[in-house]
Design a protein around this motif. Structure first.
Motif, PDB file in Angstrom:
ATOM      1  N   ALA A 212     -14.944  39.836  -7.472  1.00 31.81           N
ATOM      2  CA  ALA A 212     -14.211  39.745  -6.203  1.00 31.81           C
ATOM      3  C   ALA A 212     -13.702  38.335  -5.922  1.00 31.81           C
ATOM      4  O   ALA A 212     -12.768  38.166  -5.129  1.00 31.81           O
ATOM      5  CB  ALA A 212     -15.101  40.210  -5.051  1.00 31.81           C
ATOM      6  N   LEU A 213     -14.297  37.330  -6.555  1.00 28.57           N
ATOM      7  CA  LEU A 213     -13.832  35.958  -6.377  1.00 28.57           C
ATOM      8  C   LEU A 213     -12.489  35.721  -7.052  1.00 28.57           C
ATOM      9  O   LEU A 213     -11.801  34.750  -6.748  1.00 28.57           O
ATOM     10  CB  LEU A 213     -14.871  34.980  -6.948  1.00 28.57           C
ATOM     11  CG  LEU A 213     -16.226  34.939  -6.240  1.00 28.57           C
ATOM     12  CD1 LEU A 213     -17.196  34.063  -7.015  1.00 28.57           C
ATOM     13  CD2 LEU A 213     -16.067  34.416  -4.815  1.00 28.57           C
ATOM     14  N   TRP A 214     -12.108  36.599  -7.967  1.00 31.33           N
ATOM     15  CA  TRP A 214     -10.883  36.408  -8.743  1.00 31.33           C
ATOM     16  C   TRP A 214      -9.859  37.509  -8.521  1.00 31.33           C
ATOM     17  O   TRP A 214      -8.658  37.234  -8.522  1.00 31.33           O
ATOM     18  CB  TRP A 214     -11.237  36.351 -10.237  1.00 31.33           C
ATOM     19  CG  TRP A 214     -12.185  35.249 -10.572  1.00 31.33           C
ATOM     20  CD1 TRP A 214     -13.558  35.288 -10.527  1.00 31.33           C
ATOM     21  CD2 TRP A 214     -11.847  33.916 -10.963  1.00 31.33           C
ATOM     22  NE1 TRP A 214     -14.088  34.075 -10.880  1.00 31.33           N
ATOM     23  CE2 TRP A 214     -13.071  33.210 -11.165  1.00 31.33           C
ATOM     24  CE3 TRP A 214     -10.654  33.250 -11.187  1.00 31.33           C
ATOM     25  CZ2 TRP A 214     -13.107  31.883 -11.564  1.00 31.33           C
ATOM     26  CZ3 TRP A 214     -10.684  31.927 -11.597  1.00 31.33           C
ATOM     27  CH2 TRP A 214     -11.892  31.258 -11.769  1.00 31.33           C
ATOM     28  N   ALA A 215     -10.300  38.737  -8.364  1.00 33.51           N
ATOM     29  CA  ALA A 215      -9.387  39.873  -8.268  1.00 33.51           C
ATOM     30  C   ALA A 215      -9.063  40.206  -6.818  1.00 33.51           C
ATOM     31  O   ALA A 215      -9.878  39.969  -5.925  1.00 33.51           O
ATOM     32  CB  ALA A 215     -10.002  41.095  -8.953  1.00 33.51           C
ATOM     33  N   ARG A 216      -7.882  40.756  -6.598  1.00 31.24           N
ATOM     34  CA  ARG A 216      -7.468  41.139  -5.253  1.00 31.24           C
ATOM     35  C   ARG A 216      -7.467  42.648  -5.060  1.00 31.24           C
ATOM     36  O   ARG A 216      -7.717  43.132  -3.974  1.00 31.24           O
ATOM     37  CB  ARG A 216      -6.071  40.586  -4.963  1.00 31.24           C
ATOM     38  CG  ARG A 216      -6.007  39.067  -4.936  1.00 31.24           C
ATOM     39  CD  ARG A 216      -4.601  38.566  -4.711  1.00 31.24           C
ATOM     40  NE  ARG A 216      -4.063  38.966  -3.426  1.00 31.24           N
ATOM     41  CZ  ARG A 216      -2.826  38.696  -3.022  1.00 31.24           C
ATOM     42  NH1 ARG A 216      -1.999  38.037  -3.816  1.00 31.24           N
ATOM     43  NH2 ARG A 216      -2.421  39.083  -1.835  1.00 31.24           N
ATOM     44  N   GLY A 217      -7.163  43.399  -6.094  1.00 36.95           N
ATOM     45  CA  GLY A 217      -7.118  44.844  -5.983  1.00 36.95           C
ATOM     46  C   GLY A 217      -8.506  45.472  -6.113  1.00 36.95           C
ATOM     47  O   GLY A 217      -9.298  45.073  -6.966  1.00 36.95           O
ATOM     48  N   ILE A 218      -8.803  46.434  -5.272  1.00 35.74           N
ATOM     49  CA  ILE A 218     -10.109  47.082  -5.291  1.00 35.74           C
ATOM     50  C   ILE A 218     -10.367  47.806  -6.607  1.00 35.74           C
ATOM     51  O   ILE A 218     -11.455  47.668  -7.184  1.00 35.74           O
ATOM     52  CB  ILE A 218     -10.240  48.037  -4.091  1.00 35.74           C
ATOM     53  CG1 ILE A 218     -10.276  47.213  -2.789  1.00 35.74           C
ATOM     54  CG2 ILE A 218     -11.492  48.897  -4.206  1.00 35.74           C
ATOM     55  CD1 ILE A 218     -10.259  48.041  -1.539  1.00 35.74           C
ATOM     56  N   PRO A 219      -9.421  48.582  -7.152  1.00 30.31           N
ATOM     57  CA  PRO A 219      -9.666  49.204  -8.460  1.00 30.31           C
ATOM     58  C   PRO A 219      -9.923  48.167  -9.556  1.00 30.31           C
ATOM     59  O   PRO A 219     -10.722  48.414 -10.467  1.00 30.31           O
ATOM     60  CB  PRO A 219      -8.382  49.993  -8.733  1.00 30.31           C
ATOM     61  CG  PRO A 219      -7.810  50.267  -7.382  1.00 30.31           C
ATOM     62  CD  PRO A 219      -8.129  49.046  -6.580  1.00 30.31           C
ATOM     63  N   VAL A 220      -9.259  47.021  -9.453  1.00 30.04           N
ATOM     64  CA  VAL A 220      -9.471  45.967 -10.448  1.00 30.04           C
ATOM     65  C   VAL A 220     -10.891  45.420 -10.344  1.00 30.04           C
ATOM     66  O   VAL A 220     -11.546  45.138 -11.358  1.00 30.04           O
ATOM     67  CB  VAL A 220      -8.440  44.830 -10.256  1.00 30.04           C
ATOM     68  CG1 VAL A 220      -8.712  43.684 -11.229  1.00 30.04           C
ATOM     69  CG2 VAL A 220      -7.027  45.360 -10.464  1.00 30.04           C
ATOM     70  N   ILE A 221     -11.386  45.264  -9.122  1.00 24.20           N
ATOM     71  CA  ILE A 221     -12.762  44.796  -8.927  1.00 24.20           C
ATOM     72  C   ILE A 221     -13.745  45.799  -9.529  1.00 24.20           C
ATOM     73  O   ILE A 221     -14.715  45.421 -10.208  1.00 24.20           O
ATOM     74  CB  ILE A 221     -13.062  44.585  -7.436  1.00 24.20           C
ATOM     75  CG1 ILE A 221     -12.185  43.474  -6.863  1.00 24.20           C
ATOM     76  CG2 ILE A 221     -14.532  44.245  -7.216  1.00 24.20           C
ATOM     77  CD1 ILE A 221     -12.373  43.251  -5.375  1.00 24.20           C
ATOM     78  N   MET A 222     -13.510  47.078  -9.297  1.00 23.90           N
ATOM     79  CA  MET A 222     -14.404  48.100  -9.845  1.00 23.90           C
ATOM     80  C   MET A 222     -14.422  48.069 -11.371  1.00 23.90           C
ATOM     81  O   MET A 222     -15.488  48.094 -12.002  1.00 23.90           O
ATOM     82  CB  MET A 222     -13.971  49.480  -9.355  1.00 23.90           C
ATOM     83  CG  MET A 222     -14.183  49.719  -7.873  1.00 23.90           C
ATOM     84  SD  MET A 222     -13.625  51.367  -7.378  1.00 23.90           S
ATOM     85  CE  MET A 222     -14.164  51.404  -5.660  1.00 23.90           C
ATOM     86  N   LEU A 223     -13.233  48.003 -11.973  1.00 21.44           N
ATOM     87  CA  LEU A 223     -13.153  47.973 -13.431  1.00 21.44           C
ATOM     88  C   LEU A 223     -13.786  46.699 -13.980  1.00 21.44           C
ATOM     89  O   LEU A 223     -14.562  46.743 -14.954  1.00 21.44           O
ATOM     90  CB  LEU A 223     -11.690  48.069 -13.870  1.00 21.44           C
ATOM     91  CG  LEU A 223     -11.439  48.017 -15.382  1.00 21.44           C
ATOM     92  CD1 LEU A 223     -12.154  49.159 -16.087  1.00 21.44           C
ATOM     93  CD2 LEU A 223      -9.938  48.063 -15.676  1.00 21.44           C
ATOM     94  N   GLY A 224     -13.485  45.569 -13.358  1.00 20.55           N
ATOM     95  CA  GLY A 224     -14.065  44.305 -13.808  1.00 20.55           C
ATOM     96  C   GLY A 224     -15.572  44.282 -13.652  1.00 20.55           C
ATOM     97  O   GLY A 224     -16.291  43.759 -14.520  1.00 20.55           O
ATOM     98  N   ALA A 225     -16.082  44.872 -12.560  1.00 22.63           N
ATOM     99  CA  ALA A 225     -17.532  44.916 -12.347  1.00 22.63           C
ATOM    100  C   ALA A 225     -18.212  45.775 -13.402  1.00 22.63           C
ATOM    101  O   ALA A 225     -19.297  45.434 -13.901  1.00 22.63           O
ATOM    102  CB  ALA A 225     -17.835  45.461 -10.950  1.00 22.63           C
TER     103      ALA A 225
END
Length: 297
Positions: A212-225
Motif C-alpha cells: 500500500a505504500l507504493w500502489a494506488r489501485g486496490i486490486p494492485v495492492i491485493m495482487l502485490g500482497a
C-alpha cells in the motif's frame, strides 16, 4: 544453487509452500481491506479470539475448525453489535471482546494436561505438517474469498473511504461491514489450523501494508500482497530449513521484515510533489492537482 532449491524437493516442504501461497492469497484479499480501513487491531483480536472455541472443541473431541468458526463468528457478531452503541468506540468493543475471549480460552486450556503444547500449537501452528486435505480446504476458502471480494468490491470501496456516501448510494454500509467481517473471519479461520494465528496475522497485515505504500489501485495492492506473502513463505521456509528455526515464525518474521524494508525504501524515495522544473520555468498546476495519497479502486 542446489542448496537454494534442495529443501523444496521434500514432499512436506512442497506442501508447506503451497499452503503458504494459498494462505497468502486468502489473507491478501481480506488484509487489504483490514489495512485500508485501519482494522489491524480487529484482525489481531479475531485471530486470538478463536482460542475458546478451539479449546472447547479439543476438550470434547470435536473438529477444531468448527470450534474456531463458532468462536470467530461470536467475536464478529459481538463487534458488530457493540459497535452500534454511540457511547462505545469500536476499539473499546474490540479490546473488551479480545481480552474476554482470550481469557476464557486460556482458562479452558489451563485445565488440560497439555497446556503449553496446545497453546504453542494454536499460536504458531505447524506449517510443515500441512496435508493434502488442508490444501483442499484452503483452495475452497480462496474461491469463496475471491467471490466475496469481487461481489462486494464497490460497497467495500465506499465503506473504506466514505461511509456516508455509501449510505447515500444505497450500498448498505452496515451490511457491507458485516460481510467484510465475514471475509476477515474466513481468512483467519481457514488458515489458523494450518499455520497458527501468528502467521495468519503476519500475512494478513504485513504484505498489504508494505504494498500500500507504493500502489494506488486496490486490486494492485491485493495482487502485490499475495505475491509478497508467497515470497515470504518461500524465503521463510528456506531460512527455516538451513538454520533449523520454527517455520511458521520464520515466515511471519520475513513478512514483517519486508514491510519495514518497504517503509525505509518509501521514505528514501524522492517525493513526486517536488518540482523537477528549472527555476526559470513556472510549475504546472497539474503537479499538485492529483495528490499522491488518492486511492483508486
Amino acid at each position: 544453487m542446489e542448496a537454494f532449491f534442495a529443501p523444496f524437493g521434500v514432499v512436506f516442504v512442497q506442501r508447506a509452500l503451497w499452503g503458504g501461497i494459498l494462505v497468502s492469497a486468502v489473507c491478501a484479499l481480506a488484509g487489504t481491506w483490514v489495512v485500508l480501513r485501519g482494522m489491524a487491531f480487529l484482525g489481531d483480536a479475531m485471530s486470538h479470539g478463536m482460542l475458546p472455541g478451539v479449546a472447547l472443541a479439543s476438550l470434547f473431541g470435536q473438529n477444531l475448525l468448527l470450534g474456531a468458526t463458532l468462536a470467530a463468528g461470536t467475536m464478529a457478531v459481538g463487534v458488530t453489535a457493540l459497535g452500534r452503541s454511540p457511547r462505545l468506540s469500536q476499539d473499546t468493543s474490540i479490546g473488551l471482546l479480545f481480552v474476554g475471549m482470550l481469557s476464557v480460552g486460556v482458562i479452558i486450556v489451563s485445565h488440560s494436561a497439555s497446556f503449553a503444547v496446545d497453546l504453542t500449537g494454536f499460536l504458531f501452528g505447524d506449517v510443515l505438517a500441512v496435508r493434502e486435505r488442508d490444501l483442499a480446504y484452503l483452495g475452497a476458502a480462496l474461491g469463496v474469498a475471491l467471490a466475496v471480494a469481487v461481489g462486494g468490491h464497490r460497497a467495500f470501496v465506499a465503506l473504506a473511504f466514505d461511509p456516508r456516501k455509501a449510505h447515500t448510494l444505497g450500498l448498505a454500509p452496515r451490511a457491507a461491514h458485516a460481510v467484510l467481517l465475514g471475509l476477515v473471519t474466513l481468512a483467519v479461520v481457514a488458515s489458523f489450523h494450518v499455520v497458527g494465528t501468528l502467521l495468519v496475522f503476519g500475512l494478513l497485515i504485513a504484505p498489504p501494508a508494505a504494498v500500500a505504500l507504493w500502489a494506488r489501485g486496490i486490486p494492485v495492492i491485493m495482487l502485490g500482497a499475495a505475491l509478497l506473502g508467497s515470497t515470504a513463505t518461500f524465503v521463510g521456509l528456506l531460512v527455516s530449513w538451513h538454520w533449523e528455526t520454527a517455520a511458521g515464525a520464520t515466515i511471519a518474521a520475513v513478512a514483517v521484515a519486508m514491510f519495514f524494508v518497504s517503509v525505509l525504501a518509501s521514505a528514501a524515495r524522492p517525493s513526486p510533489r517536488r518540482s523537477s522544473t528549472r527555476a526559470d520555468r513556472p510549475a504546472r498546476p497539474s503537479a499538485v492537482s492529483h495528490p499522491e495519497g488518492q486511492m483508486t479502486s
